[in-house]
Motif scaffolding. Structure first.
Motif, PDB file in Angstrom:
ATOM      1  N   LEU A 100      51.941  31.382  -9.848  1.00 56.78           N
ATOM      2  CA  LEU A 100      52.021  32.599  -9.039  1.00 56.78           C
ATOM      3  C   LEU A 100      53.151  33.502  -9.513  1.00 56.78           C
ATOM      4  N   MET A 101      54.294  32.915  -9.828  1.00 61.94           N
ATOM      5  CA  MET A 101      55.424  33.766 -10.214  1.00 61.94           C
ATOM      6  C   MET A 101      55.206  34.391 -11.597  1.00 61.94           C
ATOM      7  N   LEU A 102      54.497  33.696 -12.489  1.00 57.94           N
ATOM      8  CA  LEU A 102      54.193  34.301 -13.784  1.00 57.94           C
ATOM      9  C   LEU A 102      53.224  35.465 -13.624  1.00 57.94           C
ATOM     10  N   ARG A 103      52.274  35.286 -12.734  1.00 58.79           N
ATOM     11  CA  ARG A 103      51.316  36.368 -12.487  1.00 58.79           C
ATOM     12  C   ARG A 103      52.022  37.576 -11.875  1.00 58.79           C
ATOM     13  N   LEU A 104      52.929  37.338 -10.940  1.00 56.47           N
ATOM     14  CA  LEU A 104      53.665  38.445 -10.317  1.00 56.47           C
ATOM     15  C   LEU A 104      54.581  39.116 -11.335  1.00 56.47           C
ATOM     16  N   MET A 105      55.257  38.333 -12.154  1.00 55.64           N
ATOM     17  CA  MET A 105      56.152  38.899 -13.161  1.00 55.64           C
ATOM     18  C   MET A 105      55.386  39.814 -14.102  1.00 55.64           C
ATOM     19  N   GLU A 124      52.156  41.248 -13.506  1.00 53.96           N
ATOM     20  CA  GLU A 124      51.492  42.368 -12.850  1.00 53.96           C
ATOM     21  C   GLU A 124      52.473  43.427 -12.360  1.00 53.96           C
ATOM     22  N   ALA A 125      53.662  43.013 -11.924  1.00 58.76           N
ATOM     23  CA  ALA A 125      54.650  43.968 -11.407  1.00 58.76           C
ATOM     24  C   ALA A 125      55.651  44.397 -12.471  1.00 58.76           C
ATOM     25  N   GLY A 126      55.579  43.804 -13.670  1.00 64.76           N
ATOM     26  CA  GLY A 126      56.499  44.189 -14.738  1.00 64.76           C
ATOM     27  C   GLY A 126      57.942  43.863 -14.424  1.00 64.76           C
ATOM     28  N   LEU A 127      58.183  42.710 -13.805  1.00 64.07           N
ATOM     29  CA  LEU A 127      59.522  42.364 -13.362  1.00 64.07           C
ATOM     30  C   LEU A 127      60.386  41.766 -14.465  1.00 64.07           C
ATOM     31  N   ARG A 128      61.665  42.083 -14.435  1.00 65.08           N
ATOM     32  CA  ARG A 128      62.642  41.358 -15.229  1.00 65.08           C
ATOM     33  C   ARG A 128      62.867  40.008 -14.548  1.00 65.08           C
ATOM     34  N   VAL A 129      63.317  39.024 -15.311  1.00 72.43           N
ATOM     35  CA  VAL A 129      63.492  37.693 -14.729  1.00 72.43           C
ATOM     36  C   VAL A 129      64.539  37.714 -13.620  1.00 72.43           C
ATOM     37  N   SER A 130      65.586  38.519 -13.767  1.00 71.80           N
ATOM     38  CA  SER A 130      66.610  38.605 -12.720  1.00 71.80           C
ATOM     39  C   SER A 130      66.042  39.221 -11.449  1.00 71.80           C
ATOM     40  N   GLU A 131      65.109  40.160 -11.611  1.00 69.58           N
ATOM     41  CA  GLU A 131      64.481  40.791 -10.453  1.00 69.58           C
ATOM     42  C   GLU A 131      63.587  39.800  -9.714  1.00 69.58           C
ATOM     43  N   SER A 183      66.809  30.078 -10.706  1.00 60.31           N
ATOM     44  CA  SER A 183      67.687  30.813 -11.611  1.00 60.31           C
ATOM     45  C   SER A 183      66.874  31.293 -12.803  1.00 60.31           C
ATOM     46  N   PRO A 184      67.370  32.288 -13.549  1.00 57.85           N
ATOM     47  CA  PRO A 184      66.666  32.712 -14.761  1.00 57.85           C
ATOM     48  C   PRO A 184      66.406  31.563 -15.729  1.00 57.85           C
ATOM     49  N   VAL A 185      67.333  30.603 -15.795  1.00 54.75           N
ATOM     50  CA  VAL A 185      67.147  29.443 -16.671  1.00 54.75           C
ATOM     51  C   VAL A 185      65.922  28.643 -16.231  1.00 54.75           C
ATOM     52  N   ASP A 186      65.751  28.485 -14.909  1.00 59.01           N
ATOM     53  CA  ASP A 186      64.590  27.760 -14.382  1.00 59.01           C
ATOM     54  C   ASP A 186      63.289  28.449 -14.783  1.00 59.01           C
ATOM     55  N   VAL A 187      63.258  29.772 -14.645  1.00 60.01           N
ATOM     56  CA  VAL A 187      62.047  30.526 -14.943  1.00 60.01           C
ATOM     57  C   VAL A 187      61.750  30.487 -16.440  1.00 60.01           C
ATOM     58  N   HIS A 188      62.786  30.623 -17.264  1.00 54.38           N
ATOM     59  CA  HIS A 188      62.597  30.547 -18.716  1.00 54.38           C
ATOM     60  C   HIS A 188      62.015  29.189 -19.109  1.00 54.38           C
ATOM     61  N   ARG A 189      62.451  28.149 -18.419  1.00 55.56           N
ATOM     62  CA  ARG A 189      61.942  26.807 -18.715  1.00 55.56           C
ATOM     63  C   ARG A 189      60.435  26.726 -18.425  1.00 55.56           C
ATOM     64  N   GLY A 234      59.004  31.559 -29.342  1.00 57.36           N
ATOM     65  CA  GLY A 234      59.834  32.695 -28.935  1.00 57.36           C
ATOM     66  C   GLY A 234      59.348  33.432 -27.715  1.00 57.36           C
ATOM     67  N   VAL A 235      58.178  33.069 -27.167  1.00 53.12           N
ATOM     68  CA  VAL A 235      57.688  33.741 -25.966  1.00 53.12           C
ATOM     69  C   VAL A 235      58.708  33.584 -24.847  1.00 53.12           C
ATOM     70  N   SER A 236      59.051  34.681 -24.202  1.00 52.22           N
ATOM     71  CA  SER A 236      60.029  34.652 -23.122  1.00 52.22           C
ATOM     72  C   SER A 236      59.515  35.448 -21.934  1.00 52.22           C
ATOM     73  N   CYS A 237      60.283  35.434 -20.862  1.00 49.74           N
ATOM     74  CA  CYS A 237      59.900  36.171 -19.658  1.00 49.74           C
ATOM     75  C   CYS A 237      59.691  37.657 -19.951  1.00 49.74           C
TER      76      CYS A 237
END
Length: 281
Positions: free
Chosen positions: A136-141, A143-150, A207-213, A227-230
């Motif tokens: 869900l969070m990947l889909r939201l990131m 579709e909404a164009g979010l930065r990982v901190s956002e 945290s951003p580290v969690d999401v990157h993982r 190299g794929v990242s958030c």
């Protein structure tokens, strides 16, 4: 040996003294930023002495830095400001700046295209994430164009009536609409207002580290490039939306770009496109 050591210390102090005088004109974050640049460059060029520093010394120092191109440009601009100030002083030991007015750093190759996934790759990435929170969070990131901190800063109180309130870069806020299908999924397990929208097992915001993982794991499972990242999801939605006919202003507002020029760099000419396809005669 003693004479050589004294001469070296004298040169260092000369540079430091000029640097201190220059920094007296600045305060706060600007003073800290300028000080860091001068300190690093002086340590690398101190043996040359202020009057002996040339363009080759500055270019060599900048080339050896392990940093982004934008950071190198920042360092160069600060050094230009410093040397321009020095030559304006009555007791200046130099008559011209070693940086020169025309010295610019060559821009690195544009690799943006390499960091944009296709729509099929995005779908594969999302499907490869664990069902529930991660997917869900990947889909939201995306579709909404979010930065990982956002994304990590989202609480349930920020999601209202099909929109999310995003607090982004530079303290700026924006509202971003999301699709009815995604909104329904988000609300299926809605928490209380102050709770993070995406929490760890302990209930704390990811945290951003969690999401990157999560991203790295899903990318590997989907067989995507290294190299794929958030931030690739943010690049991708900008490109996909523009190529599918979204107004550049909508993409700019949704992603929080300060300039429309930043947004339009994601627009690409598709194979077979012609100007005549967009008009009726």
């Amino acid at each position: 040996m003693i004479v050589a050591l004294y001469y070296y210390i004298h040169l260092v102090n000369t540079l430091e003294n000029w640097g201190d005088r220059f920094l007296d004109h600045y305060t706060g974050k600007t003073a800290v930023t300028y000080s860091n640049t001068l300190k690093q460059s002086f340590e690398a060029m101190s043996e040359r002495g202020l009057e002996a520093i040339g363009l080759r010394d500055i270019r060599s120092w900048l080339d050896e830095l392990d940093c982004a191109h934008t950071t190198r440009v920042k360092h160069l601009n600060i050094l230009k400001a410093f040397f321009n100030w020095v030559i304006e002083q009555d007791d200046s030991p130099i008559r011209r700046s070693p940086t020169g007015k025309r010295f610019l750093l060559a821009a690195p190759p544009d690799t943006l295209q390499e960091r944009i996934l296709s729509e099929a790759q995005v779908a594969a990435l999302i499907d490869a994430a664990a069902p529930g929170r991660d997917r869900l969070m990947l889909r939201l990131m995306y579709e909404a164009g979010l930065r990982v901190s956002e994304l990590c800063g989202l609480c349930w109180k920020h999601l209202k009536a099909g929109e999310i309130s995003v607090y982004g870069k530079g303290g700026k806020s924006r509202r971003v609409g999301i699709s009815p299908a995604l909104w329904e999924l988000l609300n299926a397990d809605r928490g209380t207002a102050g709770e993070p929208a995406f929490a760890s097992r302990t209930g704390k915001a990811l945290s951003p580290v969690d999401v990157h993982r999560v991203i790295k794991s899903a990318a590997a499972a989907a067989g995507l490039p290294d190299g794929v990242s958030c931030h690739w999801l943010r690049h991708s939605i900008a490109s996909h939306a523009l190529n599918n006919g979204a107004a550049p202003q909508l993409v700019q507002q949704s992603l929080g770009h300060s300039s429309l020029a930043t947004t339009t760099k994601y627009a690409h000419i598709l194979p077979g496109q012609r100007l005549g396809d967009f008009v009726k005669v």
